[in-house]
Design a protein around this motif. Structure first.
Motif, PDB file in Angstrom:
ATOM      1  N   LYS A 185      11.900  11.894  -8.047  1.00 15.73           N
ATOM      2  CA  LYS A 185      12.171  12.272  -9.254  1.00 15.73           C
ATOM      3  C   LYS A 185      11.165  11.686 -10.541  1.00 15.73           C
ATOM      4  N   PRO A 186      10.959  12.378 -11.544  1.00 16.66           N
ATOM      5  CA  PRO A 186      10.192  11.456 -12.528  1.00 16.66           C
ATOM      6  C   PRO A 186      10.776  10.193 -12.744  1.00 16.66           C
ATOM      7  N   GLU A 187      11.960  10.001 -12.718  1.00 15.95           N
ATOM      8  CA  GLU A 187      12.670   8.617 -13.013  1.00 15.95           C
ATOM      9  C   GLU A 187      12.403   7.616 -12.050  1.00 15.95           C
ATOM     10  N   ASP A 188      11.883   8.244 -10.794  1.00 13.13           N
ATOM     11  CA  ASP A 188      11.352   6.890  -9.822  1.00 13.13           C
ATOM     12  C   ASP A 188       9.837   6.441 -10.175  1.00 13.13           C
ATOM     13  N   THR A 189       9.326   6.867 -11.367  1.00 16.05           N
ATOM     14  CA  THR A 189       8.081   6.307 -11.552  1.00 16.05           C
ATOM     15  C   THR A 189       8.145   4.873 -12.212  1.00 16.05           C
ATOM     16  N   ALA A 190       7.608   4.133 -11.582  1.00 12.50           N
ATOM     17  CA  ALA A 190       7.420   2.696 -11.658  1.00 12.50           C
ATOM     18  C   ALA A 190       6.479   1.874 -11.181  1.00 12.50           C
ATOM     19  N   VAL A 191       6.219   0.562 -11.036  1.00 18.57           N
ATOM     20  CA  VAL A 191       5.580  -0.071 -10.315  1.00 18.57           C
ATOM     21  C   VAL A 191       6.532  -0.790  -9.463  1.00 18.57           C
ATOM     22  N   SER A 203       0.776  -1.154  -0.081  1.00 17.41           N
ATOM     23  CA  SER A 203      -0.026   0.006  -0.025  1.00 17.41           C
ATOM     24  C   SER A 203       0.930   1.255   0.039  1.00 17.41           C
ATOM     25  N   GLY A 204       0.341   2.294  -0.422  1.00 22.08           N
ATOM     26  CA  GLY A 204       1.108   3.725  -0.201  1.00 22.08           C
ATOM     27  C   GLY A 204       1.574   4.203  -1.389  1.00 22.08           C
ATOM     28  N   GLY A 205       1.235   3.588  -2.642  1.00 19.01           N
ATOM     29  CA  GLY A 205       1.577   4.003  -3.948  1.00 19.01           C
ATOM     30  C   GLY A 205       0.689   5.416  -4.322  1.00 19.01           C
ATOM     31  N   GLY A 206       1.122   5.985  -5.308  1.00 18.41           N
ATOM     32  CA  GLY A 206       0.140   7.210  -5.630  1.00 18.41           C
ATOM     33  C   GLY A 206       0.918   8.093  -6.626  1.00 18.41           C
ATOM     34  N   PHE A 207       0.410   9.174  -6.941  1.00 18.07           N
ATOM     35  CA  PHE A 207       0.866  10.255  -7.715  1.00 18.07           C
ATOM     36  C   PHE A 207       1.492  11.619  -6.731  1.00 18.07           C
ATOM     37  N   VAL A 208       2.520  12.016  -7.239  1.00 19.59           N
ATOM     38  CA  VAL A 208       3.344  13.024  -6.466  1.00 19.59           C
ATOM     39  C   VAL A 208       4.041  13.754  -7.282  1.00 19.59           C
ATOM     40  N   GLN A 209       4.099  15.085  -7.086  1.00 15.04           N
ATOM     41  CA  GLN A 209       5.073  16.071  -7.756  1.00 15.04           C
ATOM     42  C   GLN A 209       6.541  15.663  -7.535  1.00 15.04           C
ATOM     43  N   ALA A 210       7.317  15.968  -8.321  1.00 15.15           N
ATOM     44  CA  ALA A 210       8.592  16.109  -8.008  1.00 15.15           C
ATOM     45  C   ALA A 210       9.109  16.843  -6.968  1.00 15.15           C
ATOM     46  N   GLY A 211      10.103  16.168  -6.201  1.00 12.75           N
ATOM     47  CA  GLY A 211      10.582  16.784  -4.830  1.00 12.75           C
ATOM     48  C   GLY A 211       9.608  16.227  -3.669  1.00 12.75           C
ATOM     49  N   GLY A 263       4.698  -9.244  -3.844  1.00 16.31           N
ATOM     50  CA  GLY A 263       3.518  -8.723  -3.637  1.00 16.31           C
ATOM     51  C   GLY A 263       2.893  -8.270  -5.092  1.00 16.31           C
ATOM     52  N   GLN A 264       1.800  -7.531  -5.337  1.00 12.53           N
ATOM     53  CA  GLN A 264       1.222  -7.503  -6.463  1.00 12.53           C
ATOM     54  C   GLN A 264       1.593  -6.191  -7.042  1.00 12.53           C
ATOM     55  N   GLY A 265       2.132  -5.338  -6.375  1.00 15.53           N
ATOM     56  CA  GLY A 265       2.568  -4.026  -6.939  1.00 15.53           C
ATOM     57  C   GLY A 265       1.889  -3.081  -6.747  1.00 15.53           C
ATOM     58  N   THR A 266       2.647  -1.833  -6.690  1.00 14.52           N
ATOM     59  CA  THR A 266       1.917  -0.470  -6.391  1.00 14.52           C
ATOM     60  C   THR A 266       2.460   0.418  -7.388  1.00 14.52           C
ATOM     61  N   GLN A 267       1.790   1.285  -7.891  1.00 13.10           N
ATOM     62  CA  GLN A 267       2.104   2.492  -8.933  1.00 13.10           C
ATOM     63  C   GLN A 267       2.640   3.675  -8.201  1.00 13.10           C
ATOM     64  N   VAL A 268       3.725   3.912  -8.660  1.00 13.34           N
ATOM     65  CA  VAL A 268       4.235   5.363  -8.131  1.00 13.34           C
ATOM     66  C   VAL A 268       4.548   6.193  -9.396  1.00 13.34           C
ATOM     67  N   THR A 269       4.009   7.158  -9.456  1.00 11.19           N
ATOM     68  CA  THR A 269       3.876   8.128 -10.660  1.00 11.19           C
ATOM     69  C   THR A 269       4.606   9.495  -9.986  1.00 11.19           C
ATOM     70  N   VAL A 270       5.605  10.166 -10.625  1.00  8.38           N
ATOM     71  CA  VAL A 270       6.231  11.316 -10.147  1.00  8.38           C
ATOM     72  C   VAL A 270       6.097  12.166 -11.424  1.00  8.38           C
ATOM     73  N   SER A 271       5.502  13.245 -11.252  1.00 13.69           N
ATOM     74  CA  SER A 271       5.280  14.433 -12.246  1.00 13.69           C
ATOM     75  C   SER A 271       6.330  15.518 -12.236  1.00 13.69           C
ATOM     76  N   SER A 272       6.799  15.822 -13.271  1.00 13.12           N
ATOM     77  CA  SER A 272       7.901  16.745 -13.201  1.00 13.12           C
ATOM     78  C   SER A 272       7.152  18.310 -13.163  1.00 13.12           C
TER      79      SER A 272
END
Length: 121
Positions: A86-92, A7-15, A112-121
């Motif tokens: 950082k945006p390059e940390d974006t991954a499952v 748990s805990g993945g999600g969308f976040v801005q760089a930094g 585990g089943q994986g959790t998406q982390v998306t970092v926007s620039s």
């Protein structure tokens, strides 16, 4: 059989920061090491951080100083605190556990089943 629930993945801005959690459940096992891996689109799965039962840790060079892995042995839970994302940390991100099955003493690796982390620039 060990079940890993992340748990805990999600969308976040760089930094920004995120904290991932992975809880292991089941019976008849003793967890040795736990870790976090990630897989970005078109890339191979790579180790991000690992932690042993004695709390020794190792990190990928790309995350050293930004990510911290920890575990609560009583709860069979591992955490990944991710700062300065950082945006390059974006991954499952996948949780991994290496355990000893009881009473056979056979080693087993579970994911585990994986959790998406998306970092926007």
């Amino acid at each position: 059989q060990v079940q890993l629930v992340e748990s805990g993945g999600g969308f976040v801005q760089a930094g920004g920061s995120l904290r991932l959690s992975c809880a292991a459940s089941g019976s008849g096992f003793s967890i040795n090491a736990m870790g976090w891996y990630r897989q970005a689109p078109g890339k191979q799965r790579e180790l991000v951080a690992g932690i042993t039962g004695g709390s020794s840790t190792n990190y990928a060079d790309s995350v050293k100083g930004r990510f911290t892995i920890s575990r609560d042995n009583a709860k069979n839970t591992v955490y990944l605190q991710m700062n300065s994302l950082k945006p390059e940390d974006t991954a499952v991100y996948y949780c991994n556990a290496v355990s000893t099955q009881l009473p056979s003493l056979r080693l087993q690796v579970d994911w585990g089943q994986g959790t998406q982390v998306t970092v926007s620039s």
